[in-house]
Motif scaffolding. Structure first.
Motif, PDB file in Angstrom:
ATOM      1  N   ALA A   4      48.604  76.983  31.768  1.00  0.00           N
ATOM      2  CA  ALA A   4      49.913  77.247  32.377  1.00  0.00           C
ATOM      3  C   ALA A   4      50.347  78.692  32.204  1.00  0.00           C
ATOM      4  N   GLY A   5      49.506  79.536  31.637  1.00  0.00           N
ATOM      5  CA  GLY A   5      49.859  80.932  31.430  1.00  0.00           C
ATOM      6  C   GLY A   5      50.365  81.179  30.024  1.00  0.00           C
ATOM      7  N   GLY A   6      50.713  82.419  29.762  1.00  0.00           N
ATOM      8  CA  GLY A   6      51.294  82.776  28.479  1.00  0.00           C
ATOM      9  C   GLY A   6      50.397  83.573  27.553  1.00  0.00           C
ATOM     10  N   VAL A   7      49.089  83.547  27.752  1.00  0.00           N
ATOM     11  CA  VAL A   7      48.198  84.302  26.876  1.00  0.00           C
ATOM     12  C   VAL A   7      48.039  85.709  27.447  1.00  0.00           C
ATOM     13  N   GLN A   8      48.415  86.703  26.646  1.00  0.00           N
ATOM     14  CA  GLN A   8      48.266  88.092  27.065  1.00  0.00           C
ATOM     15  C   GLN A   8      46.867  88.610  26.779  1.00  0.00           C
ATOM     16  N   ARG A   9      46.372  88.285  25.586  1.00  0.00           N
ATOM     17  CA  ARG A   9      45.091  88.830  25.152  1.00  0.00           C
ATOM     18  C   ARG A   9      44.305  87.762  24.407  1.00  0.00           C
ATOM     19  N   LEU A  10      43.001  87.727  24.675  1.00  0.00           N
ATOM     20  CA  LEU A  10      42.082  86.845  23.962  1.00  0.00           C
ATOM     21  C   LEU A  10      41.039  87.724  23.301  1.00  0.00           C
ATOM     22  N   ILE A  11      41.072  87.749  21.969  1.00  0.00           N
ATOM     23  CA  ILE A  11      40.113  88.538  21.189  1.00  0.00           C
ATOM     24  C   ILE A  11      39.137  87.555  20.548  1.00  0.00           C
ATOM     25  N   MET A  12      37.869  87.675  20.917  1.00  0.00           N
ATOM     26  CA  MET A  12      36.840  86.780  20.393  1.00  0.00           C
ATOM     27  C   MET A  12      35.941  87.561  19.439  1.00  0.00           C
ATOM     28  N   VAL A  13      35.826  87.068  18.212  1.00  0.00           N
ATOM     29  CA  VAL A  13      35.020  87.719  17.185  1.00  0.00           C
ATOM     30  C   VAL A  13      33.793  86.854  16.910  1.00  0.00           C
ATOM     31  N   GLY A  14      32.630  87.391  17.202  1.00  0.00           N
ATOM     32  CA  GLY A  14      31.385  86.672  16.936  1.00  0.00           C
ATOM     33  C   GLY A  14      31.278  85.346  17.675  1.00  0.00           C
ATOM     34  N   THR A  15      31.775  85.289  18.876  1.00  0.00           N
ATOM     35  CA  THR A  15      31.752  84.047  19.658  1.00  0.00           C
ATOM     36  C   THR A  15      30.393  83.865  20.323  1.00  0.00           C
ATOM     37  N   PRO A  16      29.751  82.727  20.107  1.00  0.00           N
ATOM     38  CA  PRO A  16      28.430  82.482  20.701  1.00  0.00           C
ATOM     39  C   PRO A  16      28.556  82.016  22.155  1.00  0.00           C
ATOM     40  N   ASN A  17      28.889  82.931  23.042  1.00  0.00           N
ATOM     41  CA  ASN A  17      29.121  82.584  24.445  1.00  0.00           C
ATOM     42  C   ASN A  17      27.884  82.026  25.142  1.00  0.00           C
ATOM     43  N   THR A  18      26.712  82.236  24.562  1.00  0.00           N
ATOM     44  CA  THR A  18      25.492  81.666  25.134  1.00  0.00           C
ATOM     45  C   THR A  18      24.866  80.627  24.213  1.00  0.00           C
ATOM     46  N   GLY A  19      25.583  80.183  23.188  1.00  0.00           N
ATOM     47  CA  GLY A  19      25.101  79.146  22.294  1.00  0.00           C
ATOM     48  C   GLY A  19      24.805  79.662  20.901  1.00  0.00           C
ATOM     49  N   SER A  20      24.565  78.721  19.981  1.00  0.00           N
ATOM     50  CA  SER A  20      24.333  79.076  18.584  1.00  0.00           C
ATOM     51  C   SER A  20      23.276  78.177  17.956  1.00  0.00           C
ATOM     52  N   GLY A  21      22.419  78.788  17.161  1.00  0.00           N
ATOM     53  CA  GLY A  21      21.424  78.042  16.413  1.00  0.00           C
ATOM     54  C   GLY A  21      22.023  77.238  15.271  1.00  0.00           C
ATOM     55  N   TRP A  22      23.277  77.536  14.894  1.00  0.00           N
ATOM     56  CA  TRP A  22      23.927  76.801  13.808  1.00  0.00           C
ATOM     57  C   TRP A  22      24.081  75.328  14.150  1.00  0.00           C
ATOM     58  N   SER A  23      24.073  75.008  15.416  1.00  0.00           N
ATOM     59  CA  SER A  23      24.246  73.605  15.806  1.00  0.00           C
ATOM     60  C   SER A  23      23.116  72.729  15.268  1.00  0.00           C
ATOM     61  N   ARG A  24      21.958  73.317  14.984  1.00  0.00           N
ATOM     62  CA  ARG A  24      20.821  72.550  14.469  1.00  0.00           C
ATOM     63  C   ARG A  24      21.019  72.116  13.020  1.00  0.00           C
ATOM     64  N   VAL A  25      21.885  72.785  12.282  1.00  0.00           N
ATOM     65  CA  VAL A  25      22.099  72.443  10.868  1.00  0.00           C
ATOM     66  C   VAL A  25      23.488  71.835  10.661  1.00  0.00           C
ATOM     67  N   ARG A  26      23.922  71.069  11.636  1.00  0.00           N
ATOM     68  CA  ARG A  26      25.255  70.477  11.612  1.00  0.00           C
ATOM     69  C   ARG A  26      25.501  69.656  10.349  1.00  0.00           C
ATOM     70  N   MET A  27      24.521  68.889   9.904  1.00  0.00           N
ATOM     71  CA  MET A  27      24.738  68.031   8.736  1.00  0.00           C
ATOM     72  C   MET A  27      25.017  68.862   7.479  1.00  0.00           C
ATOM     73  N   LEU A  28      24.317  69.973   7.306  1.00  0.00           N
ATOM     74  CA  LEU A  28      24.588  70.845   6.152  1.00  0.00           C
ATOM     75  C   LEU A  28      25.994  71.436   6.249  1.00  0.00           C
ATOM     76  N   LEU A  29      26.380  71.834   7.448  1.00  0.00           N
ATOM     77  CA  LEU A  29      27.721  72.388   7.644  1.00  0.00           C
ATOM     78  C   LEU A  29      28.789  71.313   7.433  1.00  0.00           C
ATOM     79  N   GLU A  30      28.459  70.090   7.802  1.00  0.00           N
ATOM     80  CA  GLU A  30      29.380  68.964   7.594  1.00  0.00           C
ATOM     81  C   GLU A  30      29.642  68.767   6.101  1.00  0.00           C
ATOM     82  N   ILE A  31      28.602  68.824   5.292  1.00  0.00           N
ATOM     83  CA  ILE A  31      28.748  68.691   3.834  1.00  0.00           C
ATOM     84  C   ILE A  31      29.619  69.818   3.295  1.00  0.00           C
ATOM     85  N   GLN A  32      29.348  71.038   3.747  1.00  0.00           N
ATOM     86  CA  GLN A  32      30.138  72.189   3.307  1.00  0.00           C
ATOM     87  C   GLN A  32      31.598  72.025   3.711  1.00  0.00           C
ATOM     88  N   GLU A  33      31.838  71.587   4.951  1.00  0.00           N
ATOM     89  CA  GLU A  33      33.211  71.411   5.439  1.00  0.00           C
ATOM     90  C   GLU A  33      33.973  70.419   4.576  1.00  0.00           C
TER      91      GLU A  33
END
Length: 181
Positions: free
Chosen positions: A90-119
C-alpha cells in the motif's frame, strides 16, 4: 518535523537481537526503530507468509500514513522485498536497505537443522516465554526451502519489477566471513 522511522528486519533463524547495537545508535540520533520478530511463522508458509506478517506488523506499529525505511539482513531482505514488491503493498516505504541478502539463494538452507538447534538455544537463553513446544510448532522448514537458489519463491520474486517510489540499496560482499577462518 516527522521523526524518521526504521524497521529492522532480521535474518534466517534469528530473533532480532542482531540489530540491538544498530537500533541503539539510531535511537540516539532521533530515529524511531522497530524490530518485528518473524519467528514462529517461518515454517508456516515460507517467506511469502513472513512478508504477510511483516506487512501486518508494520501496519500495526506505524500505519500506512508515515513513511518508513527498512534495513534488512540476509533473509530479511527477501521478506522485505516480497512485501514491497508484492500485490498487497500500500506504499509508505521510502528506502529498502538490504545487507547480505541472498537474492539468488543461499547454501545455508542445506544446514537448516543445525540452524534450528542454534535458534532454539538462543530463544531458550533469551526469551522467558520460550517453550519446548516451539520446536514442534516451528513448521517444516518452508523458509529454508524458499532460500534454495532454484526455489519457486525466488524465481517469482526476482521476476517482480522494483517499486519506482522505493530507493533500493544493496550492501553485499563476495566472501563469507567464515571463509577467512
Amino acid at each position: 518535523p516527522r521523526v524518521p522511522r526504521v524497521v529492522l528486519v532480521h535474518g534466517f533463524m534469528e530473533n532480532g537481537n542482531t540489530f540491538k547495537p544498530l537500533q541503539k545508535r539510531l535511537e540516539k540520533r532521533g530515529f524511531i526503530c522497530y524490530t518485528p520478530r518473524l519467528l514462529h511463522c517461518d515454517g508456516r508458509g515460507g517467506l511469502e507468509n513472513l512478508a504477510i506478517h511483516l506487512k501486518q506488523d508494520i501496519d500495526a506499529k506505524f500505519g500506512t500514513e508515515e513513511p518508513i525505511n527498512i534495513v534488512a539482513f540476509s533473509m530479511g531482505g527477501l521478506v522485505s522485498r516480497a512485501y514491497v514488491e508484492g500485490p498487497d503493498y500500500a506504499g509508505g516505504v521510502q528506502r529498502l536497505i538490504m545487507v547480505g541478502t541472498p537474492n539468488t539463494g543461499s547454501g545455508w538452507s542445506r544446514v537448516r537443522m543445525l540452524l534450528e538447534i542454534q535458534e532454539h538455544y538462543r530463544l531458550w537463553r533469551d526469551d522467558p516465554q520460550w517453550s519446548p513446544t516451539w520446536m514442534i510448532t516451528d513448521g517444516l522448514g518452508e523458509a529454508a526451502r524458499d532460500l534454495k537458489s532454484k526455489s519457486l519463491f525466488l524465481k517469482d520474486l526476482n521476476g517482480h519489477p522494483r517499486r519506482d517510489c522505493v530507493l533500493y540499496t544493496i550492501i553485499a560482499g563476495n566472501q563469507h566471513p567464515a571463509a577467512r577462518m
